[in-house]
Design a protein around this motif. Structure first.
Motif, PDB file in Angstrom:
ATOM      1  N   MET A 169      59.921  82.866  67.955  1.00  0.00           N
ATOM      2  CA  MET A 169      60.507  81.819  67.120  1.00  0.00           C
ATOM      3  C   MET A 169      60.029  80.434  67.567  1.00  0.00           C
ATOM      4  SD  MET A 169      64.502  80.752  66.848  1.00  0.00           S
ATOM      5  CE  MET A 169      64.406  79.970  68.450  1.00  0.00           C
ATOM      6  N   LEU A 170      59.838  80.265  68.880  1.00  0.00           N
ATOM      7  CA  LEU A 170      59.497  78.948  69.419  1.00  0.00           C
ATOM      8  C   LEU A 170      58.085  78.511  69.061  1.00  0.00           C
ATOM      9  CD1 LEU A 170      61.054  79.410  72.969  1.00  0.00           C
ATOM     10  CD2 LEU A 170      62.044  78.207  71.010  1.00  0.00           C
ATOM     11  N   ALA A 171      57.207  79.469  68.719  1.00  0.00           N
ATOM     12  CA  ALA A 171      55.793  79.129  68.512  1.00  0.00           C
ATOM     13  C   ALA A 171      55.392  79.106  67.053  1.00  0.00           C
ATOM     14  CB  ALA A 171      54.911  80.131  69.265  1.00  0.00           C
ATOM     15  N   LYS A 177      59.575  81.029  58.593  1.00  0.00           N
ATOM     16  CA  LYS A 177      59.125  82.081  59.503  1.00  0.00           C
ATOM     17  C   LYS A 177      59.821  81.943  60.858  1.00  0.00           C
ATOM     18  CE  LYS A 177      54.860  84.454  60.660  1.00  0.00           C
ATOM     19  NZ  LYS A 177      53.396  84.363  60.649  1.00  0.00           N
ATOM     20  N   SER A 178      60.016  80.696  61.289  1.00  0.00           N
ATOM     21  CA  SER A 178      60.736  80.478  62.535  1.00  0.00           C
ATOM     22  C   SER A 178      62.173  80.989  62.423  1.00  0.00           C
ATOM     23  CB  SER A 178      60.729  78.979  62.859  1.00  0.00           C
ATOM     24  OG  SER A 178      61.452  78.732  64.040  1.00  0.00           O
ATOM     25  N   LEU A 224      60.262  91.395  58.564  1.00  0.00           N
ATOM     26  CA  LEU A 224      61.265  90.355  58.318  1.00  0.00           C
ATOM     27  C   LEU A 224      60.659  88.940  58.287  1.00  0.00           C
ATOM     28  CD1 LEU A 224      64.223  89.775  57.814  1.00  0.00           C
ATOM     29  CD2 LEU A 224      64.589  89.711  60.261  1.00  0.00           C
ATOM     30  N   PRO A 225      59.895  88.517  59.303  1.00  0.00           N
ATOM     31  CA  PRO A 225      59.329  87.164  59.226  1.00  0.00           C
ATOM     32  C   PRO A 225      58.326  87.008  58.089  1.00  0.00           C
ATOM     33  CG  PRO A 225      59.227  88.025  61.464  1.00  0.00           C
ATOM     34  CD  PRO A 225      59.569  89.166  60.585  1.00  0.00           C
ATOM     35  N   TYR A 226      57.721  88.117  57.656  1.00  0.00           N
ATOM     36  CA  TYR A 226      56.696  88.021  56.611  1.00  0.00           C
ATOM     37  C   TYR A 226      57.271  88.149  55.197  1.00  0.00           C
ATOM     38  CZ  TYR A 226      52.928  87.972  59.978  1.00  0.00           C
ATOM     39  OH  TYR A 226      52.079  87.593  60.998  1.00  0.00           O
ATOM     40  N   SER A 227      58.571  88.323  55.099  1.00  0.00           N
ATOM     41  CA  SER A 227      59.170  88.451  53.767  1.00  0.00           C
ATOM     42  C   SER A 227      59.653  87.104  53.235  1.00  0.00           C
ATOM     43  CB  SER A 227      60.343  89.433  53.823  1.00  0.00           C
ATOM     44  OG  SER A 227      61.329  88.959  54.723  1.00  0.00           O
TER      45      SER A 227
END
Length: 560
Positions: free
Chosen positions: A293-295, A301-302, A235-238
């Motif tokens: 998410m915080l980093a 991506k966050s 998901l974050p990489y899409s």
């Protein structure tokens, strides 16, 4: 009423066909054709939901002649059809200008229509075959949408990554459908669920319980579709795909896991162990997504990890027995995250033209971390943060549902609501203001209005989605655990949370000393978070090893 239901999934597919046929002739104006038909879908879906509520006819089911497919109208399908159609229409309108300079303009709208039709078909499916077809099509069309821009290699790579994860989610659902058909001899949901209710203790191969086996397989399918740990990395990489696709994916597609679990609620009510598994996996995913998410230093991506965390909460709510609340959560999150992603696209576009940063009090507070000039005594604010959210939550739920506190799942939700409330007050009471007391009163008032409104709407929504009070009680009961263990866990978690808040406060007060003495530890933690616990790197290493092994096997087989 059931006759017009067919228009809802069919019109987007018709729009895709017309866009394909007239794309070359109409040029950029082809988007108007797509938007117009999707507007009709929203109107039909709104009419269906209104007619269902006003006429109070109960669930209806209709199949095509020859048994090639079926749709059903019930509270879940009626409300999700309107939500999906509404979000899709907003994404369509936004894409008209956002994609104007991108190649493949007509192709993009055709894929968007196909995806919309597939999601609508899934939420309204009336039998296992229709559900499986729609479930599979969503993964295929998502792959083409994410890989719409064929130039960036990363876009192609991560689109394929998503495709593979979705295929992993297809297999358990296919197996679940096979087990159900073998055990009960039916494909349509009304017959199937009636037979499950009549004989919930049926056994399947290896003498396994049918309900538990199917619930476990459906849970696995939901984990893959809704990015649950350890299948969350796609998901974050899409985010390399177009921003409108990200909005549609985060607002609608990724919610498929919660929808499928609710669709099979009559199975989960007989599967306590799987409900506990849902709670644990959802909780782990929520914590993981929130921390990572915080980093992140990339806005999309966050937001992607934010969605992972929210999907974790949604799955956790089903594990606590609050199935209707999970749907209410995904609707609220879908509307919120859809607008957030479209807003992110605008911010990214503006940042590309101007690299300045905003300079206002909120920026100073969040980014520069400038302290407020006037503060309330920390003991007063600490007591208010711990007590006020709990009092507001208890009073709000006692007002709308006095028996709410007799269910373990409800207590769990109250517990997390209390933590969230404390976090809100903790994060906002330090805002720059000349009158901190008035600011605090306004924050508490806003919190109270939100909680009361959320509680009232949430309980009304639960009664609408699951009108049978006995079934709702059975879901909460199935999600329950031993009373002593439950009490110990709640107290232990409360102590951990309070200790964490106390540690955060002390770290803030003695920030310079902590930075000086534990700087290396902080850097190590930051590296761990920013590299996402190296989970994606581990998967990459495993992929490289498997490819190397396959090449070696290929060489050996050719020699043989």
């Amino acid at each position: 009423m059931i006759e017009t239901q067919w228009l809802i999934p069919l019109l987007p597919f018709l729009a895709a066909l017309l866009v394909h046929l007239f794309g070359a002739r109409l040029g950029k104006r082809v988007a108007q054709l797509s938007v117009g038909l999707n507007l009709v879908v929203v109107l039909v879906a709104a009419f269906q939901l209104t007619a269902y509520i006003v006429n109070d006819t109960g669930p209806q089911w209709a199949g095509l002649a020859g048994g090639l497919g079926s749709l059903q109208i019930d509270p879940l399908s009626a409300i999700m059809a309107l939500v999906v159609a509404g979000i899709s229409l907003v994404v369509h309108i936004y894409s008209i200008r956002y994609m104007i300079e991108e190649p493949g303009y007509a192709r993009f709208f055709m894929l968007l229509d196909l995806m919309t039709g597939s999601i609508l078909l899934m939420v309204m499916a009336g039998d296992l075959i229709t559900l499986l077809v729609a479930w599979h099509l969503i993964g295929v069309f998502l792959y083409f949408l994410l890989a719409h821009n064929t130039e960036p290699l990363n876009a192609q790579r991560y689109a394929f990554w998503t495709f593979i994860t979705y295929r992993l989610g297809d297999l358990p659902l296919v197996l679940a459908a096979m087990v159900l058909f073998q055990a009960y001899g039916a494909l349509d949901f009304p017959t199937l669920f009636a037979r499950i209710e009549a004989t919930p203790d049926a056994r399947t191969f290896l003498d396994l319980p049918v309900a538990g086996t199917v619930a476990f397989l459906v849970a696995l399918a939901a984990f893959a579709k809704s990015a649950q740990f350890p299948l969350h990395t796609w998901l974050p990489y899409s985010m390399e795909g177009p921003t409108p696709v990200s909005a549609l994916m985060h607002a609608g597609i990724v919610n498929a896991g919660g929808i499928i679990i609710n669709r099979f609620a009559p199975v989960f009510v007989h599967s306590s162990e799987v409900l506990h598994l849902l709670f644990i996996v959802g909780l782990l995913t929520a914590i993981l997504g929130s921390m990572l998410m915080l980093a992140q230093n990339d806005i999309k991506k966050s937001l992607g990890y934010s969605t992972v965390g929210q999907m974790g909460f949604m799955i956790m709510e089903t594990g606590a027995g609050a199935f209707a609340l999970a749907i209410f959560h995904l609707i609220a999150h879908g509307l919120f995250k859809g607008t957030l992603f479209l807003g992110a696209g605008k911010v990214i576009g503006a940042a590309r033209k101007h690299d300045g940063v905003p300079n206002d009090p909120l920026y100073d507070f969040l980014v520069e971390r400038k302290p407020a000039p006037t503060r309330l005594p920390w003991l007063l604010i600490g007591a208010a943060m711990l007590i006020v959210p709990l009092v507001i939550l208890v009073l709000a739920h006692a007002w709308v549902a006095p028996d709410f506190f007799q269910k373990q799942g409800a207590i769990v939700l109250l517990f997390f609501g209390w933590i969230t409330g404390v976090q809100v007050l903790f994060a906002t009471h330090r805002l720059d203001t000349e009158n901190p007391l008035r600011m605090m009163a306004l924050i508490v008032l806003s919190f109270a209005v939100i909680v009361i409104g959320y509680s009232f709407i949430g309980h009304s929504f639960e009664s609408f989605l699951y009108p049978d009070a006995e079934f709702r009680a059975a879901l909460y009961a199935a999600a329950g655990i031993d009373q002593i263990t439950f009490g110990v866990l709640i107290v232990l978690l409360a102590l951990v949370m309070v200790a964490g808040w106390l540690g955060a406060y002390l770290t803030h007060v003695r920030r310079q000393r902590v930075d000086r003495e534990h700087g290396r530890t902080w850097l190590t933690l930051y590296a761990l978070f920013s590299r996402e616990f190296y989970i994606a790197d581990l998967y990459h290493r495993m992929t490289v090893s498997m490819l190397a092994l396959s090449r070696r096997l290929n060489i050996w087989l050719r020699w043989g």
